[in-house]
Scaffold this active site. Structure first.
Site, PDB file in Angstrom:
ATOM      1  N   ASN A 235       0.818  -1.197   0.000  1.00  0.00           N
ATOM      2  CA  ASN A 235       0.000   0.000   0.000  1.00  0.00           C
ATOM      3  C   ASN A 235       0.862   1.262   0.000  1.00  0.00           C
ATOM      4  O   ASN A 235       1.034   1.897  -1.037  1.00  0.00           O
ATOM      5  CB  ASN A 235      -0.951  -0.030   1.197  1.00  0.00           C
ATOM      6  CG  ASN A 235      -1.991   1.060   1.147  1.00  0.00           C
ATOM      7  OD1 ASN A 235      -1.856   2.025   0.408  1.00  0.00           O
ATOM      8  ND2 ASN A 235      -3.039   0.912   1.925  1.00  0.00           N
ATOM      9  N   ASP A 236       1.442   1.577   1.136  1.00  0.00           N
ATOM     10  CA  ASP A 236       2.175   2.837   1.219  1.00  0.00           C
ATOM     11  C   ASP A 236       3.358   2.897   0.263  1.00  0.00           C
ATOM     12  O   ASP A 236       3.704   3.966  -0.225  1.00  0.00           O
ATOM     13  CB  ASP A 236       2.665   3.057   2.661  1.00  0.00           C
ATOM     14  CG  ASP A 236       1.490   3.223   3.612  1.00  0.00           C
ATOM     15  OD1 ASP A 236       0.440   3.716   3.164  1.00  0.00           O
ATOM     16  OD2 ASP A 236       1.620   2.862   4.786  1.00  0.00           O
ATOM     17  N   VAL A 237       3.980   1.724  -0.006  1.00  0.00           N
ATOM     18  CA  VAL A 237       5.194   1.738  -0.836  1.00  0.00           C
ATOM     19  C   VAL A 237       4.885   1.940  -2.321  1.00  0.00           C
ATOM     20  O   VAL A 237       5.799   2.036  -3.122  1.00  0.00           O
ATOM     21  CB  VAL A 237       6.020   0.446  -0.657  1.00  0.00           C
ATOM     22  CG1 VAL A 237       6.514   0.335   0.774  1.00  0.00           C
ATOM     23  CG2 VAL A 237       5.236  -0.769  -1.053  1.00  0.00           C
ATOM     24  N   VAL A 238       3.581   1.982  -2.684  1.00  0.00           N
ATOM     25  CA  VAL A 238       3.222   2.246  -4.081  1.00  0.00           C
ATOM     26  C   VAL A 238       2.340   3.487  -4.183  1.00  0.00           C
ATOM     27  O   VAL A 238       1.714   3.727  -5.201  1.00  0.00           O
ATOM     28  CB  VAL A 238       2.494   1.040  -4.725  1.00  0.00           C
ATOM     29  CG1 VAL A 238       3.438  -0.143  -4.842  1.00  0.00           C
ATOM     30  CG2 VAL A 238       1.258   0.655  -3.933  1.00  0.00           C
ATOM     31  N   ASN A 239       2.274   4.272  -3.125  1.00  0.00           N
ATOM     32  CA  ASN A 239       1.349   5.398  -3.081  1.00  0.00           C
ATOM     33  C   ASN A 239       1.954   6.627  -3.767  1.00  0.00           C
ATOM     34  O   ASN A 239       2.918   7.202  -3.280  1.00  0.00           O
ATOM     35  CB  ASN A 239       1.022   5.731  -1.628  1.00  0.00           C
ATOM     36  CG  ASN A 239      -0.140   6.697  -1.504  1.00  0.00           C
ATOM     37  OD1 ASN A 239      -0.500   7.351  -2.480  1.00  0.00           O
ATOM     38  ND2 ASN A 239      -0.710   6.772  -0.321  1.00  0.00           N
TER      39      ASN A 239
END
Lengths: 106, 490
Positions: B414-418
């Site tokens: 999630n956060d690492v592709v935001n």
């Protein structure tokens, strides 16, 4: 007892060694290497054994016993989980031939 | 037996050598397996040699403690699932820190006991068992008082070890899911600083000769409390940094206690780990674009600024369409995250990838440096499933390839592709390097529900025009994809 400056030299050289060892490690190995270094500081069990070996009062013995217990846990646990993780990386061993065939396809 | 001391020293030397060579071998996938075995032999040798040191008492107790400690850790280490590795590493690391602190405690207690026996200060400490009186009757001939520098390093090592111990136990509890709330209150940072300052004051007093048993107890309570309070507010997503940092802490603590005990192998092994761990911690923090101080003391996700509102809606896709899309793609990149670990989906994901590869699709796995809960967590899980490591790419390698990628399949990340990390300065993750999956022609996100990620941050990727959401548990979704692909083939 070790001479203070000699110990400083050991500190210094060992610090550089540690830095050099990990500086160019592929991300893939970060976990095994972290748990591997986690195992290596399990050498603390030796120190705890020495401390317990020289303990004279019940309090010292109790604390020393806990120390050896924890240190042995660190060493054994660190070894087992690292070994299990690195075991899995073995499966991609025939990658030399695979890589070659992929090159051929290109 | 005049040669015995030299023989023991030689064993320690060989052990130190094996540790360093072992770690060196562990830094390459080809030789890694042998590396841990070498280091293991080093450990066996060092432990064995220690039994023959002069003046060792309590051998029965030592053997009992070693047997119990090794047995319990071996048993638990063999049983634990691969997805639970981060907390086990944290736990074993904490044990090492605790052991270092215990060494410091034994040395300090012995030091104070001998000091009081020589100078004859009556000990008013309630901790004093009657048995000590025997020792007081025979004042130690040559008081093996520690030199000031040994005392100082012993106290420092005990402080760091105790912090690592209680901190790692909290990290373990969080990763294990026993403590899923972040414990935050106002004035927390001030209280933590106060605890640390108090522990340091107690330590300085111990070193400067005001030693008493009560002070030793206070010192350890403060140090343990500080480690506990310091770790409580840190969220699960920051755990890779924290575990790695405590690993370095324990290494340093071991090195310092090694100095006190005059054991060169402990100094070398501890310092090597301390330096390596510090470097690894920096790498982790850099991958999140945050300083180590910010991870430890910053209040992540609590910035006052309003985050950008995101326009649009999440567009769902079903497994059949997703499978077709990937089956006829030329290049597919799979991006796993912590959600894949939770769902234990790595085997199904690899099965799916293999089917794609059989159809001639070029499949790669892309891994963000801080994906999961431990550095390299995802690599280990994929390796467990049997993914060859030449299919796994890291961030710098894969980011330029996304524009030429037909489908990026995001599973549990999630956060690492935001993309907000690049576009929204108000976002708490602004500035963090990410995997640029939104540059791919199509993005399929496997996600359990519509909620936000661990950090509670909206993800703009889910609303992008080229994104489709495949709702469901990671393992179930991957299973569906597999069966859909198989029906395509028949």
């Amino acid at each position: 007892m070790i001479d203070g400056f000699l110990a400083l030299y050991i500190f210094m050289l060992a610090a550089f060694t540690g830095y050099e060892i990990i500086a160019r490690v592929p991300v893939i190995l970060h976990t095994p290497l972290m748990s591997g270094s986690n195992f290596v500081h399990g050498i603390v069990v030796v120190g705890a054994m020495i401390a317990l070996g020289h303990a004279q009062t019940p309090l010292e013995m109790t604390v020393g016993f806990i120390g050896v217990l924890l240190g042995a846990g660190n060493a054994a646990g660190g070894y087992v989980v690292t070994e299990r993780m690195l075991e899995m990386f073995k499966s991609s061993k025939p990658d030399a031939s695979k890589a070659a065939s992929r090159e051929a396809k290109r | 037996m005049i040669w015995l001391p030299s023989l023991i020293k030689a064993c320690y030397l060989v052990a130190a050598l094996l540790f360093i060579l072992g770690l060196k071998r562990m830094s390459s996938p080809r030789t890694a397996r042998g590396g841990i075995v070498w280091a293991g032999y080093g450990m066996l040798l060092a432990v064995f040699a220690t039994f023959f040191l002069p003046d060792m008492h309590n051998l029965g107790l030592i053997i009992a403690a070693v047997v119990i400690g090794v047995g319990a850790a071996w048993w638990s280490g063999k049983r634990v699932a691969m997805t639970d590795m981060p907390q086990m590493v944290a736990l074993y690391n904490g044990m090492g820190g605790g052991a270092a602190a215990a060494i410091g405690a034994v040395e300090l207690i012995g030091y104070v006991r001998k000091l009081q026996a020589t100078i004859g200060i009556p000990d008013t400490s309630p901790l004093r068992p009657e048995a000590w009186a025997i020792d007081a009757l025979h004042p130690v001939v040559a008081v093996v008082a520690l030199s000031p520098i040994e005392l100082a390093l012993g106290v420092l090592g005990a402080l760091i070890g105790a912090v690592s111990f209680s901190g790692s136990l909290i990290a373990f509890s969080k990763l294990q899911g026993w403590l899923d709330k972040r414990f935050v209150f106002t004035g927390q940072r001030a209280l933590n600083l106060l605890l640390l300052a108090a522990a340091i004051v107690a330590g300085v007093l111990l070193v400067s000769g005001y030693a008493s048993f009560g002070l030793i107890a206070a010192f350890f309570v403060l140090a343990l409390l500080f480690g506990l309070m310091m770790t409580l507010p840190i969220g699960g997503a920051d755990m890779p940094v924290v575990i790695s940092l405590y690993n370095a802490f324990t290494g340093l603590a071991v090195a310092f206690e090694g100095f006190v005990l005059g054991n060169e192998t402990m100094i070398i092994a501890g310092t090597v780990v301390g330096a390596a761990g510090t470097l690894l911690t920096q790498l982790m923090a850099k991958a999140m674009n945050r300083s180590i101080g910010n991870v430890l003391f910053g209040s992540f996700g609590a910035s006052g600024a309003e985050a950008q509102a995101i326009d649009g809606a999440q567009k769902p896709i079903d497994a059949a369409d997703a499978a077709v899309m990937m089956a006829y793609a030329e290049r597919v990149v799979i991006v796993p995250g912590y959600g894949m670990a939770v769902a234990q989906a790595q085997h199904k994901v690899w099965e799916f990838a293999q089917l794609l590869i059989k159809r001639g699709v070029k499949v790669k796995f892309a891994i963000h440096p801080v994906a999961g809960r431990m550095p390299g967590h995802m690599n280990v899980l994929l390796a467990e499933a049997g993914v060859p490591y030449d299919l796994i790419a890291d961030m710098d390698e894969i980011n330029p390839e996304f524009p030429a990628t037909d489908v990026a399949l995001v599973i549990g990340a999630n956060d690492v592709v935001n993309p907000l990390a690049k576009t929204d300065p108000a976002s708490p993750i602004y500035g963090m390097p990410i995997l640029d999956v939104s540059n791919a022609k199509h993005v399929i996100v496997v996600k359990r529900g519509k909620g936000t990620g661990f950090a509670g941050i909206e993800n703009a990727l889910f609303y992008a025009d080229n994104s489709r959401m495949l709702y469901g548990d990671g393992q179930a979704a991957a299973g569906e994809l597999v069966s859909e692909l198989k029906t395509l083939d028949t």
